[in-house]
Design an enzyme around this catalytic site. Structure first.
Site: not given
Ligand code: ATR
Length: 267
Positions: A65, A102
Site C-alpha cells: 500500500k 479503507d
C-alpha cells in the site's frame, strides 16, 4: 474490464469473490477480477505489465500500500492523507490515480450500526490502519477523538495530523468513557487483547475490531466482557472498502448486504 487485487501473499484474498458479486448485481458481463501475486521486489513492474495488458483498476493489499502511494502520479485527498493507496484507477492514457477507500469502508460500516456525530471516539493503534481512517472519522463530527497506542510517541505524532481536537494517550493512562472504540492495532492477529482499562467502555458503547475471522476476536471478547453493547468485527469494513473501490471504478453503488450475509456464513 480487467481488475486485479495485488499483494504478497494473495491466495487468501476474498476480493475477487466480493467484486464479482458486485458486478453480478449490475449484470456487468465483461467484468473480470483476479488475484495478482506481485514479487516483493517487483511491484512497479507488475503494475506496469497489468496496465500494458489493458487493466482498468487494481486493489492493493499488504505489503504494497505504501509503495503504491509512491508509484501513483495522481492521488485523491484521502490517499494523500493516509499516505497509502488501496485502490488504483487506471486512466485511458495509463495514468495511475491512487485512492484509499479503507476509511470510507470503516465509516460506512460504523454508520450501519450507530451515528458518529457528537460521540466520544477512541481509536486504538497508530500504525497505517489507524492513519488511513483518522480523517474520515473526524469528518463525521465526533465530540472528541482520542488515539491510544502501545508506543505513545506514535499516537502523539498521529494526533498532530488531525488537529487540536485529537488527544493522544498510552493504553493504561486512558480515563473516562467512550461511546465508540475502534481497534486498529494488529494485536488481534497475534491473538492478543489490549491492556486498556475495562472502565472505558460506556454503557451503550460500540466496540469495533478492524480484524475479522471465525468467532470473536480477542479485542471483541474483551469488550463484551467489559459490557460493550455492540461488538462488531471488520468484515463489513472489508465489504465497505470494496464497495467504495467498485464505485471509484464503475460509478455504481453496490449493495453490500447480500454479499456480507453470504460471507459471514462461509467464515
Ligand atoms: P498496520 O498497517 O496494520 O497499522 P503497523 O503500521 O505496523 O501496521 O501498526 C501496527 C499497530 O498495531 C501499531 O499501532 C502497533 O503498536 P506500536 O506502534 O506500539 O508498535 C500495534 N500493535 C501491534 N501489536 C500489538 C500488540 N501486541 N499490542 C498492542 N499494540 C500492538
Amino acid at each position: 474490464m480487467k481488475y486485479l487485487v495485488i499483494g504478497h501473499p494473495i491466495a487468501h484474498s476474498k476480493s475477487p469473490q466480493i467484486h464479482q458479486a458486485f458486478a453480478a448485481q449490475f449484470k456487468l458481463a465483461d467484468f473480470s477480477y483476479e488475484r495478482g501475486l506481485a514479487p516483493l521486489e517487483g511491484f512497479a513492474d507488475f503494475v506496469a505489465d497489468f496496465v500494458a495488458r489493458g487493466g482498468r483498476g487494481a486493489n492493493i493489499t499488504v505489503p504494497f500500500k505504501e509503495e503504491a502511494f509512491r508509484l501513483c502520479s495522481e492521488l485523491t485527498e484521502r490517499a494523500a492523507a493516509a499516505e497509502a493507496v488501496n485502490t488504483i484507477k487506471i486512466g485511458a492514457n495509463g495514468v495511475l490515480l491512487g485512492d484509499n477507500t479503507d476509511g470510507a469502508g470503516l465509516v460506512s460500516d460504523l454508520l450501519r450500526h450507530t451515528s458518529l456525530a457528537n460521540k466520544r471516539i477512541l481509536l486504538l493503534g497508530a500504525g497505517g490502519a489507524a492513519r488511513g481512517v483518522l480523517l474520515p472519522l473526524l469528518a463525521e463530527g465526533p465530540l472528541s477523538l482520542t488515539i491510544a497506542n502501545r508506543t505513545l510517541a506514535r499516537a502523539e505524532q498521529l494526533a498532530l495530523r488531525g488537529g487540536i481536537m485529537i488527544k493522544a494517550s498510552a493504553f493504561d493512562a486512558l480515563a473516562g468513557e467512550f461511546d465508540v472504540i475502534i481497534n486498529a492495532t494488529s494485536a488481534s492477529l497475534a491473538g492478543l487483547a489490549l491492556p486498556v482499562p475495562a472502565t472505558i467502555f460506556a454503557e451503550k458503547c460500540l466496540a469495533y475490531d478492524m480484524m475479522y475471522g471465525k468467532g470473536e476476536t480477542p479485542f471483541l471478547a474483551q469488550a463484551q466482557q467489559a459490557g460493550a453493547a455492540q461488538c462488531i468485527d471488520g468484515l463489513g469494513m472489508l465489504l465497505g472498502q470494496a464497495a467504495e473501490a467498485f464505485y471509484v471504478w464503475t460509478g455504481l453503488r453496490a449493495d453490500i448486504e447480500p454479499v456480507l450475509a453470504e460471507m459471514r456464513v462461509a467464515l
